[in-house]
Write a protein that holds these residues in place. Structure first.
Motif, mmCIF file in Angstrom:
data_model
loop_
_atom_site.group_PDB
_atom_site.id
_atom_site.type_symbol
_atom_site.label_atom_id
_atom_site.label_comp_id
_atom_site.label_asym_id
_atom_site.label_seq_id
_atom_site.Cartn_x
_atom_site.Cartn_y
_atom_site.Cartn_z
ATOM 1 N N THR A 213 45.231 2.158 21.111
ATOM 2 C CA THR A 213 46.761 2.519 21.388
ATOM 3 C C THR A 213 47.336 1.193 20.013
ATOM 4 O OG1 THR A 213 46.921 0.169 22.546
ATOM 5 C CG2 THR A 213 46.740 2.315 23.684
ATOM 6 N N TRP A 214 48.784 1.237 20.116
ATOM 7 C CA TRP A 214 49.302 0.241 18.858
ATOM 8 C C TRP A 214 49.079 -1.264 19.012
ATOM 9 C CZ3 TRP A 214 53.057 -3.789 19.093
ATOM 10 C CH2 TRP A 214 53.298 -4.056 20.407
ATOM 11 N N GLU A 215 48.314 -1.406 20.238
ATOM 12 C CA GLU A 215 47.895 -2.904 20.556
ATOM 13 C C GLU A 215 46.652 -3.289 20.212
ATOM 14 O OE1 GLU A 215 49.077 -3.404 24.417
ATOM 15 O OE2 GLU A 215 51.038 -4.008 24.158
ATOM 16 N N THR A 216 45.858 -2.298 19.891
ATOM 17 C CA THR A 216 44.298 -2.473 19.615
ATOM 18 C C THR A 216 43.975 -3.346 18.245
ATOM 19 O OG1 THR A 216 43.888 -0.123 20.457
ATOM 20 C CG2 THR A 216 42.037 -0.994 19.160
ATOM 21 N N THR A 217 43.162 -4.130 18.231
ATOM 22 C CA THR A 217 43.061 -4.962 17.148
ATOM 23 C C THR A 217 41.514 -4.951 16.677
ATOM 24 O OG1 THR A 217 42.382 -6.879 18.805
ATOM 25 C CG2 THR A 217 44.651 -6.735 18.177
ATOM 26 N N GLU A 218 40.839 -4.151 17.183
ATOM 27 C CA GLU A 218 39.454 -3.831 16.572
ATOM 28 C C GLU A 218 39.322 -2.485 16.351
ATOM 29 O OE1 GLU A 218 36.438 -5.884 18.689
ATOM 30 O OE2 GLU A 218 37.268 -7.948 18.643
ATOM 31 N N VAL A 219 39.149 -1.840 15.193
ATOM 32 C CA VAL A 219 39.136 -0.423 15.125
ATOM 33 C C VAL A 219 37.592 -0.117 14.029
ATOM 34 C CG1 VAL A 219 41.430 0.369 15.516
ATOM 35 C CG2 VAL A 219 40.463 -0.504 13.111
ATOM 36 N N GLU A 220 37.330 0.746 14.001
ATOM 37 C CA GLU A 220 36.163 1.228 13.074
ATOM 38 C C GLU A 220 36.784 2.008 11.784
ATOM 39 O OE1 GLU A 220 33.118 3.507 15.184
ATOM 40 O OE2 GLU A 220 32.516 1.875 16.468
ATOM 41 N N GLY A 221 35.964 1.758 10.586
ATOM 42 C CA GLY A 221 36.352 2.330 9.563
ATOM 43 C C GLY A 221 35.179 2.689 8.649
ATOM 44 N N ALA A 222 35.501 3.407 7.397
ATOM 45 C CA ALA A 222 34.525 3.793 6.641
ATOM 46 C C ALA A 222 35.029 3.553 5.125
ATOM 47 C CB ALA A 222 33.960 5.315 6.926
ATOM 48 N N VAL A 223 34.352 3.398 4.122
ATOM 49 C CA VAL A 223 34.675 3.447 2.929
ATOM 50 C C VAL A 223 33.829 4.335 1.991
ATOM 51 C CG1 VAL A 223 35.679 1.051 3.067
ATOM 52 C CG2 VAL A 223 32.989 1.400 2.241
ATOM 53 N N THR A 224 34.244 4.850 0.794
ATOM 54 C CA THR A 224 33.672 5.589 0.003
ATOM 55 C C THR A 224 32.586 4.736 -0.825
ATOM 56 O OG1 THR A 224 35.092 5.237 -1.875
ATOM 57 C CG2 THR A 224 35.329 7.212 -0.595
ATOM 58 N N ALA A 225 31.515 5.358 -1.446
ATOM 59 C CA ALA A 225 30.455 4.695 -2.061
ATOM 60 C C ALA A 225 30.993 3.922 -3.039
ATOM 61 C CB ALA A 225 29.441 5.624 -2.741
ATOM 62 N N ALA A 226 31.938 4.239 -3.805
ATOM 63 C CA ALA A 226 32.714 3.527 -4.913
ATOM 64 C C ALA A 226 33.064 2.207 -4.495
ATOM 65 C CB ALA A 226 33.588 4.468 -5.721
ATOM 66 N N THR A 227 33.971 2.560 -3.612
ATOM 67 C CA THR A 227 34.576 1.147 -3.038
ATOM 68 C C THR A 227 33.800 0.442 -2.500
ATOM 69 O OG1 THR A 227 36.467 2.679 -2.441
ATOM 70 C CG2 THR A 227 36.246 0.345 -1.205
ATOM 71 N N ALA A 228 32.722 0.746 -1.770
ATOM 72 C CA ALA A 228 31.622 -0.175 -1.228
ATOM 73 C C ALA A 228 30.786 -1.028 -2.340
ATOM 74 C CB ALA A 228 30.502 0.549 -0.440
ATOM 75 N N LYS A 229 30.744 -0.366 -3.562
ATOM 76 C CA LYS A 229 29.856 -0.950 -4.570
ATOM 77 C C LYS A 229 30.804 -1.854 -5.366
ATOM 78 C CE LYS A 229 27.605 0.118 -8.817
ATOM 79 N NZ LYS A 229 27.178 1.381 -10.037
ATOM 80 N N ALA A 230 32.024 -1.453 -5.653
ATOM 81 C CA ALA A 230 33.079 -2.491 -6.297
ATOM 82 C C ALA A 230 33.121 -3.661 -5.307
ATOM 83 C CB ALA A 230 34.203 -1.923 -6.775
ATOM 84 N N LEU A 231 33.491 -3.517 -4.105
ATOM 85 C CA LEU A 231 33.939 -4.757 -3.228
ATOM 86 C C LEU A 231 32.680 -5.244 -2.101
ATOM 87 C CD1 LEU A 231 37.373 -3.272 -2.254
ATOM 88 C CD2 LEU A 231 36.741 -4.800 -3.727
ATOM 89 N N HIS A 232 31.765 -4.921 -2.641
ATOM 90 C CA HIS A 232 30.297 -5.258 -1.854
ATOM 91 C C HIS A 232 30.524 -5.185 -0.557
ATOM 92 C CE1 HIS A 232 30.541 -8.520 -5.356
ATOM 93 N NE2 HIS A 232 30.284 -7.391 -5.931
ATOM 94 N N ILE A 233 30.917 -4.009 -0.003
ATOM 95 C CA ILE A 233 31.143 -3.632 1.385
ATOM 96 C C ILE A 233 29.742 -3.042 1.748
ATOM 97 C CG2 ILE A 233 32.214 -2.381 3.063
ATOM 98 C CD1 ILE A 233 34.757 -2.823 1.257
ATOM 99 N N GLU A 234 29.282 -3.015 2.910
ATOM 100 C CA GLU A 234 28.346 -2.604 3.538
ATOM 101 C C GLU A 234 28.462 -2.186 5.306
ATOM 102 O OE1 GLU A 234 25.228 -6.150 4.317
ATOM 103 O OE2 GLU A 234 25.016 -4.971 2.442
ATOM 104 N N PRO A 235 27.616 -1.159 5.719
ATOM 105 C CA PRO A 235 27.924 -1.019 7.067
ATOM 106 C C PRO A 235 27.725 -2.256 7.699
ATOM 107 C CG PRO A 235 26.448 0.662 6.209
ATOM 108 C CD PRO A 235 26.615 -0.221 5.175
ATOM 109 N N GLY A 236 28.610 -2.523 8.552
ATOM 110 C CA GLY A 236 28.520 -3.748 9.516
ATOM 111 C C GLY A 236 29.598 -4.791 9.098
ATOM 112 N N SER A 237 30.138 -4.508 7.742
ATOM 113 C CA SER A 237 30.976 -5.561 7.080
ATOM 114 C C SER A 237 32.489 -5.692 8.016
ATOM 115 C CB SER A 237 31.249 -5.431 5.858
ATOM 116 O OG SER A 237 30.242 -5.408 5.107
#
Length: 925
Positions: free
Chosen positions: A166-190
């Protein structure tokens, strides 16, 4: 008593002359095939050009982007959440697609819909693990859109999921592309924290790193930040850098975006179906886009979405640009089509005329024995149709197989027109010649013939049409789309010139016949006498000359068009690079690079220069672009590229105080700079010095810069600002060469880039030239135009062969009679060659002259910009037609050589054959 069996007319005539029937069938099949191929080939490259124009554009500008702001906060929470869910948006999507008008179609595989933030959300300060260039935190765009699993694959982790959100949910799951993960140091679990609407943060846990299946497809390219992050700058001075990336949520998690501070909006991203684009329906497509974007279709869209939806797209702009480019190209191609088509029609008429002349005696006998004109015409029509209709059908089938794209109706009509013209040529020619019964007639002589009144009226009518078309073309040009009369201008010029030459032709014959009669040899007089005859055997009727002249004019005109296109592309490429290669950097180049480039294979000369954009006049209102050059090499470069050639001594000076009020530095300037500073001394503030300059030369172009420019000698300027002094090392660094202009043939681009380094820009003239032909609309039109020129030249040769073939039997009989009277083989060969040369020379000279005149008359109104330059706009220079000597002289020379070769071959063949058959009674008359 049984009546005698009468053989059918058609079968008898076809068996009597099978060779002529086969030749006619081949001619009809070839002509009908070419006529049917043309409209399909034009539609093929036009459709390909339209698809290329849309697909090559940035998808975010061509998709239909429908957006609706989030529902008001006063609305019930459950209703707001329900509107964001996939089922509700899918229903709206289906209604939107149904509201579109044909031919606008949607590629559902690349289309998507969902909810996205419109304000970039800054990551919380606690997310210190994110890169922070210049101390600024990363910002993110969140999007929950459909089709994520279909357009990406999991490189690490898993796809994001969503439970009861709902609009009140404060925790959600997301994903990023490989290019975004490499540039911003993101990995699964971040976990990334973004601001919530009221207070606190919304946590986005990254569950997967995705790899886009096709990053250039509309799904990703319409929102590039989702596929790859970008490093942006603030508007402050000095600017600061920060990262902007995209996070993809599960489609079912869309309601959670309502609880963020990102001001989310609903969107429906509709990608156009490129496979359904058709150049013929471009006006309807433009109307369909306008209907949905600003017309009644927008009301249907808003009704489907239940909000104040806006439709944004640049597709209509690209359609307009395509229409303008096609409007530029179409009339130029139609010029070649009309020219080649006219010559082909003349060839078909000549084929019918050749058959009529070959059977003149037969038709005369039939008419003298009571045959009616109608009966004769009907039998000849049936006889020709039996050959032409199957041949035309075969040519049409071959055209449909050769070019599978395009409508079949225009192709069928074109092939049918060829068949109809072929079927009518022989009957109409026979009817015109045998309307009255006659046994024989006096021999016609072109030197003493008087044109009829009907012919005079026809010639004057064509003259008026030609003048009108030339005036229309020079006034309106082809950029406005043109019309048939304008496209026929070169053909009409050739036709009028042919009539003029036919009327002038008897004069030199009369002048030359008299002195030739006094010569001791008989060959010269006989050749002139026979050339002046206008009988069927002489082969000098008006129609062959008309065909030859029209074909030569069209070939010369078309060759000049193609040469003009190549010239404009070369010119545009040179204007872009300034040389055969350009090595350029924002900072001074390594000192050893100049020597390395000079030693490379294919390099002829190198001109180093420094580009300055910080020189200011005293008023300080503008910056002046200044090129500091090595004058000797730069002058050679200007002369070699034909870009503002100037004498090297115009910029050099030996004055010790050059650059002061007493001795201004000479500079090369553009006309715009001359208008600003005048011809007197003026000063520029550079590197803490007030340098006095004076414009000594004015040129519209120069290799170093485009538009506004000043060019100054490096040595003279160095002396003024003290570059050679040790105290001014910083100033000396600024004047080190930052660009190299390289000339030479076959420059090795990869080797040049390797020597320059990865941080230096290297541009080749050949690469820049290729950019001007990136549209299938241009390449296809150029191919069609080239093919039309070649086909026109082929029909010109066929015209000459038909003209000579008409006289072949009579010439053979003449040689047989003359050989019995002592004519040698060498004299026989000379006789036939001299007989064929006058008309061939007349057609060659007249064709070259007419082609030159047509080019001079029509070049002001013929715009080649659309064919030459793919990226040219309305504000750019107009590419005009230029005279090409090779296109004028080569076809004319080929006509003379072909006529000579055919005459010599006929004489050789006649010498090898016996003369018994030709000398039989009644056959050599």
């Amino acid at each position: 008593m049984t009546p005698p069996t009468v053989a059918p007319w058609v079968r008898t005539r076809l068996r009597a002359a099978p060779g002529a029937a086969c030749a006619l069938a081949l001619l009809v099949a070839l002509t009908s095939c070419l006529a049917a191929v043309f409209p399909r080939a034009v539609q093929d490259y036009e459709d390909a050009g339209l698809r290329h124009a849309v697909s090559a554009a940035a998808p975010q500008r061509t998709v239909l982007d429908l957006t609706t702001a989030q529902p008001a906060i006063e609305q019930e929470a459950d209703a707001r959440d329900e509107m964001m869910r996939t089922e509700s948006m899918r229903s709206a999507y289906d209604k939107i697609v149904d509201s579109l008008h044909a031919p606008l179609a949607v590629d559902e595989t690349q289309s998507s819909y969902g909810l996205r933030t419109t304000v970039q959300l800054k990551a919380a300060d606690t997310d210190t693990w994110l890169p922070r260039p210049d101390g600024l935190g990363a910002q993110f765009t969140l999007s929950a859109q459909t089709g994520l699993a279909r357009h990406s694959s999991v490189a690490a982790g898993r796809m994001p999921r969503a439970g009861k959100v709902t609009w009140e949910t404060t925790e959600v799951e997301g994903a990023v592309t490989a290019a975004t993960a490499k540039a911003l140091h993101i990995e699964p679990g971040s976990v990334i924290h973004v601001p919530a609407l009221m207070k606190g943060n919304v946590s986005v846990r990254i569950t997967g790193v995705l790899k886009a299946r096709d990053p250039k497809a509309s799904y990703w390219a319409a929102a590039p930040v989702l596929a790859a992050p970008s490093l942006r700058q603030t508007e402050t001075r000095p600017p600061s850098n920060f990262w902007v990336g995209g996070i993809l949520l599960a489609p079912e998690a869309a309601p959670a975006l309502l609880g963020t501070a990102g001001d989310p909006e609903q969107f429906w991203q509709l990608a156009p179906d490129l496979g359904s684009l058709d150049a013929r329906t471009v006006p309807a497509l433009k109307s369909a886009v306008a209907y949905t974007k600003d017309g009644p279709g927008l009301l249907a869209v808003r009704e489907a979405t239940g909000g104040d939806t806006e439709v944004a797209t640049g597709l209509d702009e690209f359609i307009t640009g395509y229409q303008e480019l096609r409007a530029r190209i179409g009339p130029v191609v139609s010029v070649a089509a009309y020219g080649t088509g006219t010559v082909a029609c003349i060839v078909l008429l000549m084929a019918g005329g050749l058959a009529a002349e070959r059977r003149r005696a037969e038709f005369t006998v039939l008419r003298s024995r009571g045959g009616s004109v109608r009966g004769l015409a009907g039998r000849l029509l049936a006889e020709t149709a039996v050959v032409a209709v199957p041949a035309g059908a075969a040519g049409l089938a071959l055209a449909l197989v050769a070019v599978r794209h395009g409508r079949w109706q225009p192709a069928v009509l074109a092939a049918a027109a060829v068949v109809l013209l072929t079927c009518l040529a022989l009957p109409l020619r026979a009817v015109a010649a045998h309307r009255r019964v006659h046994v024989g007639g006096a021999r016609d002589d072109l030197a003493h013939a008087r044109p009829s009144r009907r012919r005079t009226v026809a010639e004057l009518t064509l003259l008026v049409l030609a003048v009108a078309s030339i005036v229309a073309l020079r006034r309106r040009g082809t950029s406005d789309g043109g019309d048939s009369l304008v496209a026929l201008a070169p053909v009409l010029v050739g036709v009028v010139a042919a009539f003029v030459l036919v009327r002038v032709y008897p004069l030199p014959l009369r002048w030359l016949a008299r002195p030739a009669g006094r010569l001791r040899g008989v060959v010269g007089y006989l050749s002139l006498a026979r050339t002046g005859r206008a009988t069927a055997g002489a082969g000098t009727a008006v129609l062959p000359l008309l065909a030859l002249l029209t074909a030569l004019t069209t070939a010369a005109f078309g060759g000049s068009v193609l040469a003009g296109i190549d010239h404009e592309r070369d010119r545009a490429a040179v204007l872009t690079t300034g040389a055969d290669a350009r090595v350029e950097s924002g900072s001074p180049l390594p000192a050893a690079l100049v020597g390395q480039v000079r030693k490379m294979p294919g390099v002829r000369d190198v001109s180093p220069l420094t580009l300055r954009y910080d020189a200011e006049p005293k008023d300080g209102k503008r910056k002046v672009p200044l090129a500091v050059v090595d004058t000797a090499s730069y002058a050679r470069l200007s002369a070699r590229t034909d870009l503002g050639k100037f004498p090297a001594g115009a910029l050099t000076t030996d004055a010790a105080k050059a650059g002061t009020a007493a001795s201004p530095l000479p500079v090369l300037a553009s006309p715009s700079m001359r208008d600003v500073f005048g011809t007197g001394p003026f000063s520029l503030w550079m590197d803490g010095e007030d340098v006095v300059l004076r414009i000594s030369e004015v040129r519209t172009t120069t290799p170093a810069l485009s538009d506004d420019f000043l060019v100054v000698d490096r040595t003279a300027l160095a002396r003024r600002v003290g570059i050679g002094q040790k105290a001014n090392e910083d100033i000396a660094y600024r004047y080190l060469p930052s660009s190299l202009l390289v000339t030479g043939g076959h420059i090795d681009g990869p080797a040049l880039r390797k020597a320059a380094g990865s941080k230096v820009s290297v541009r080749l003239r050949a690469t820049e030239r290729a950019r001007y032909v990136d549209s299938p609309l241009q390449t296809g039109a150029a191919r069609v135009y080239s093919a039309a020129v070649v086909i026109g030249a082929g029909y010109a040769a066929l015209t000459l062969l038909l003209a000579l073939a008409r006289a072949a039997p009579e010439r053979t009989a003449l040689l047989a009679r003359l050989r019995t009277m002592g004519l040698t083989r060498r004299q026989a060969r000379r006789l036939l060659i001299l007989e064929a040369l006058p008309q061939a020379a007349l057609a060659a000279a007249g064709g070259a002259l007419t082609g030159w005149a047509a080019i001079r008359l029509l070049s002001p109104g013929l715009d080649l910009t659309g064919l030459a330059l793919a990226t040219a706009g309305d504000g750019g220079p107009v590419a005009q037609l230029r005279t090409d000597a090779l296109s004028l002289l080569l076809p004319a020379l080929c006509v003379v050589l072909l006529a000579t070769a055919v005459a010599a071959g006929q004489a050789w063949w006649a010498g090898r054959r016996g003369f018994v058959r030709e000398l039989r009674a009644g056959e050599a008359s």
